[in-house]
Write an enzyme that holds these catalytic residues in place. Structure first.
Site, PDB file in Angstrom:
ATOM      1  N   GLY A  12       0.780  -1.238   0.000  1.00  0.00           N
ATOM      2  CA  GLY A  12       0.000   0.000   0.000  1.00  0.00           C
ATOM      3  C   GLY A  12       0.807   1.281   0.000  1.00  0.00           C
ATOM      4  O   GLY A  12       0.292   2.343   0.386  1.00  0.00           O
ATOM      5  N   ASN A  14       1.724   3.153  -2.489  1.00  0.00           N
ATOM      6  CA  ASN A  14       1.120   4.162  -3.378  1.00  0.00           C
ATOM      7  C   ASN A  14      -0.120   4.785  -2.736  1.00  0.00           C
ATOM      8  O   ASN A  14      -0.352   5.991  -2.851  1.00  0.00           O
ATOM      9  CB  ASN A  14       0.762   3.542  -4.736  1.00  0.00           C
ATOM     10  N   ARG A  66     -15.454 -14.106 -10.807  1.00  0.00           N
ATOM     11  CA  ARG A  66     -14.974 -12.724 -10.786  1.00  0.00           C
ATOM     12  C   ARG A  66     -16.106 -11.715 -10.926  1.00  0.00           C
ATOM     13  O   ARG A  66     -16.054 -10.625 -10.374  1.00  0.00           O
ATOM     14  CB  ARG A  66     -14.033 -12.463 -11.956  1.00  0.00           C
ATOM     15  N   ARG A  92      -5.781  -7.922  -8.967  1.00  0.00           N
ATOM     16  CA  ARG A  92      -6.915  -8.612  -9.592  1.00  0.00           C
ATOM     17  C   ARG A  92      -7.236  -7.922 -10.900  1.00  0.00           C
ATOM     18  O   ARG A  92      -7.112  -6.699 -11.009  1.00  0.00           O
ATOM     19  CB  ARG A  92      -8.181  -8.493  -8.718  1.00  0.00           C
ATOM     20  N   ILE A  93      -7.649  -8.726 -11.872  1.00  0.00           N
ATOM     21  CA  ILE A  93      -8.142  -8.121 -13.109  1.00  0.00           C
ATOM     22  C   ILE A  93      -9.596  -7.753 -12.859  1.00  0.00           C
ATOM     23  O   ILE A  93     -10.365  -8.571 -12.336  1.00  0.00           O
ATOM     24  CB  ILE A  93      -8.012  -9.122 -14.270  1.00  0.00           C
ATOM     25  N   ASN A 108      -5.042   3.090 -12.823  1.00  0.00           N
ATOM     26  CA  ASN A 108      -4.104   2.117 -12.260  1.00  0.00           C
ATOM     27  C   ASN A 108      -2.687   2.649 -12.431  1.00  0.00           C
ATOM     28  O   ASN A 108      -2.431   3.468 -13.318  1.00  0.00           O
ATOM     29  CB  ASN A 108      -4.239   0.786 -13.015  1.00  0.00           C
ATOM     30  N   HIS A 110       1.217   1.233 -13.105  1.00  0.00           N
ATOM     31  CA  HIS A 110       1.960   0.032 -13.511  1.00  0.00           C
ATOM     32  C   HIS A 110       3.455   0.367 -13.529  1.00  0.00           C
ATOM     33  O   HIS A 110       3.846   1.414 -14.060  1.00  0.00           O
ATOM     34  CB  HIS A 110       1.492  -0.410 -14.906  1.00  0.00           C
ATOM     35  N   ASP A 146      -3.583  -4.049 -18.306  1.00  0.00           N
ATOM     36  CA  ASP A 146      -2.693  -2.889 -18.422  1.00  0.00           C
ATOM     37  C   ASP A 146      -2.788  -2.219 -19.797  1.00  0.00           C
ATOM     38  O   ASP A 146      -1.774  -1.803 -20.377  1.00  0.00           O
ATOM     39  CB  ASP A 146      -1.226  -3.304 -18.154  1.00  0.00           C
ATOM     40  N   GLU A 175       6.760   6.277  -8.954  1.00  0.00           N
ATOM     41  CA  GLU A 175       5.329   5.926  -8.908  1.00  0.00           C
ATOM     42  C   GLU A 175       4.587   6.850  -7.948  1.00  0.00           C
ATOM     43  O   GLU A 175       3.497   7.334  -8.243  1.00  0.00           O
ATOM     44  CB  GLU A 175       5.134   4.479  -8.439  1.00  0.00           C
TER      45      GLU A 175
HETATM   46  C1  GRF Z   1       3.607  -1.055  -7.422  1.00  0.00           C
HETATM   47  O1  GRF Z   1       4.869  -1.277  -8.005  1.00  0.00           O
HETATM   48  C2  GRF Z   1       2.542  -0.855  -8.483  1.00  0.00           C
HETATM   49  O2  GRF Z   1       3.008  -0.216  -9.622  1.00  0.00           O
HETATM   50  C3  GRF Z   1       2.195  -2.292  -8.813  1.00  0.00           C
HETATM   51  O3  GRF Z   1       2.223  -2.963  -7.589  1.00  0.00           O
HETATM   52  C4  GRF Z   1       3.100  -2.295  -6.682  1.00  0.00           C
HETATM   53  C5  GRF Z   1       2.303  -1.944  -5.481  1.00  0.00           C
HETATM   54  O4  GRF Z   1       3.060  -1.359  -4.474  1.00  0.00           O
HETATM   55  N1  GRF Z   1       0.917  -2.354  -9.514  1.00  0.00           N
HETATM   56  P1  GRF Z   1       2.346  -0.692  -3.236  1.00  0.00           P
HETATM   57  O5  GRF Z   1       1.373  -1.728  -2.666  1.00  0.00           O
HETATM   58  O6  GRF Z   1       1.627   0.541  -3.711  1.00  0.00           O
HETATM   59  O7  GRF Z   1       3.448  -0.392  -2.278  1.00  0.00           O
END
Ligand code: GRF
Length: 202
Positions: A12, A14, A66, A92-93, A108, A110, A146, A175
């Site tokens: 978590g 981000n 799903r 998850r997709i 999202n 990536h 993606d 990110e």
């Molecule tokens: C990040 O590298 C994000 O780009 C990818 O999964 C990772 C998640 O990291 N989709 P966090 O849980 O936000 O620390």
């Protein structure tokens, strides 16, 4: 004010970066109204609880279908009047149930420069491929993997001695910056989406 739902499955970081930037006023006109996790033990939930952010956990392992699962998410989000869903390490997709309920409102992050290195272990894919630059991409979520329209990207140089871990660490820093910038563009109403082209109004 836009109510945001952040979806996580793990650490978590981000999500935490977004929340910190909302608290600091770097992201304006937004609030994280709820954190959703498909995993009970997602580390990011501890931070959410500490910060008194409402949490919804629906263990995905209990659901084979799903579509049924995403329907449940849609129902559980209803009371929060969500204007933006930020997938942040959500493993998850998502299906059409969620995408059509929140059309062009799901984004999202990536850890690669899409359309390169989609899917899992993007940083490992980049190191193994031998690219000289990778980075991260914030994009709208569509039905593919993606594959949605790109909102913004940050470039990170790949060094000769990089491992998956060292590259991941440098990309992650970008990110955190990129995701907040993208959310700000949306909450400031600066994004125009036409087909798969995103234009940013100055
Ligand atoms: C990040 O590298 C994000 O780009 C990818 O999964 C990772 C998640 O990291 N989709 P966090 O849980 O936000 O620390």
């Amino acid at each position: 004010m836009i109510n945001i739902a952040v979806f996580i499955s793990g650490r978590g970081s981000n999500f935490i970066a977004l929340h910190e930037n909302i608290k600091k006023g770097v992201i304006k006109n937004a609030e994280i109204s709820v954190v959703f996790s498909n995993k009970e033990d997602a580390l990011g939930l501890d931070y959410a609880r500490k910060e008194n952010i409402p949490v919804i956990v629906i263990p995905s392992k209990d659901y084979k279908d799903r579509h049924e699962y995403d329907n449940l998410i849609v129902k559980s989000l209803k009371p929060y009047n969500i204007g933006l869903i930020c997938l942040a390490g959500y493993m998850r997709i998502v299906t059409d149930e969620l995408i059509s309920a929140y059309e062009n409102k799901i984004i999202n992050i990536h850890p690669a420069l899409l359309p390169s290195f989609k899917g899992l272990n993007a940083q490992k894919q980049a190191v193994e491929y031998g690219v000289k630059f990778s980075g991260c991409t914030v994009h709208f979520v569509d039905g593919g993997m993606d594959s949605g329209a790109v909102i913004l990207q940050k470039v990170v140089e790949v060094y000769d001695d990089d491992t998956e871990e060292t590259l991941s660490e440098r990309i992650l820093k970008q990110e955190h910056i990129a995701y907040s910038e993208a959310v700000s563009l949306i909450t400031d109403g600066k994004i125009e989406l036409s087909g798969r082209k995103v234009t940013i109004r100055k």
